[in-house]
Design a protein around this motif. Sequence first.
Motif, short mmCIF file in Angstrom:
data_model
loop_
_atom_site.label_atom_id
_atom_site.label_comp_id
_atom_site.label_asym_id
_atom_site.label_seq_id
_atom_site.Cartn_x
_atom_site.Cartn_y
_atom_site.Cartn_z
N ILE B 47 0.84 -1.19 0.00
CA ILE B 47 0.00 0.00 0.00
C ILE B 47 0.87 1.25 0.00
N MET B 48 1.78 1.31 0.97
CA MET B 48 2.62 2.49 1.10
C MET B 48 3.92 2.14 1.79
N PHE B 49 4.91 2.99 1.57
CA PHE B 49 6.13 2.90 2.35
C PHE B 49 6.50 4.31 2.80
N ILE B 50 7.23 4.38 3.90
CA ILE B 50 7.60 5.67 4.46
C ILE B 50 8.98 5.56 5.07
N TYR B 51 9.81 6.56 4.84
CA TYR B 51 11.18 6.54 5.34
C TYR B 51 11.46 7.67 6.33
N SER B 52 10.70 8.78 6.19
CA SER B 52 10.99 9.98 6.98
C SER B 52 9.91 10.22 8.02
N ASN B 53 10.30 10.85 9.11
CA ASN B 53 9.33 11.23 10.13
C ASN B 53 8.26 12.12 9.53
N GLY B 54 7.04 11.95 10.04
CA GLY B 54 5.95 12.79 9.56
C GLY B 54 4.91 11.98 8.84
#
Lengths: 117, 112
Positions: B47-54
């Motif tokens: 669905i999604m990936f995230i690497y950074s805060n926020g």
Amino acid sequence: GAVVSQHPSRVICKSGTSVKIECRSLDFQATTMFWYRQFPKQSLMLMATSNEGSKATYEQGVEKDKFLINHASLTLSTLTVTSAHPEDSSFYICSAKDRGARNSPLHFGNGTRLTVT
Amino acid sequence: QKEVEQNSGPLSVPEGAIASLNCTYSDRGSQSFFWYRQYSGKSPELIMFIYSNGDKEDGRFTAQLNKASQYVSLLIRDSQPSDSATYLCAVKRPGGYNKLIFGAGTRLAVHP
């Protein structure tokens, strides 16, 4: 998009026999592929990391002599379940990363449902 | 302590509501976080990936990451019955090889 093909999708075998599962990256090269196993209502458990041209690395508790992994080319990894027993019945899923795409996520195959009778 | 923890659910929400799925991880060195959806008997789909805060938004989905708290979440806005599935949080283990470690998954049920 990147496609990972896994074959067969479903297999039934008798106890004591061996079963081979193939995982192919169809439109990209994968130096590394991963094999997971999922029992009903449980999460995916990483079994081993398959490295092209070298030996696979196995997670703790996974028998390397029972789950033979061969990664003979940049697009094919195979998992052979040797001397299968009913407790090996599970959903086996492979995944691969496009070595040419630095931050791409893993792409999963459609899985193989193994039933050992 | 498990490497990746999720509440197994089921999380039941009415159609049109916001579904909030949570995940915590133990290795402070983890850098990459993924949400997968898995329908019964099928393979996970990203669905999604995230690497950074926020926050990171993609259509009806928003991923939120707080590395200080070792916490990642997924919000699904305007939930639909077709969103009913098990949502798996995955964390890339630090080091090489891109090993993904999965949580047990949260089962989401969206009722009409």
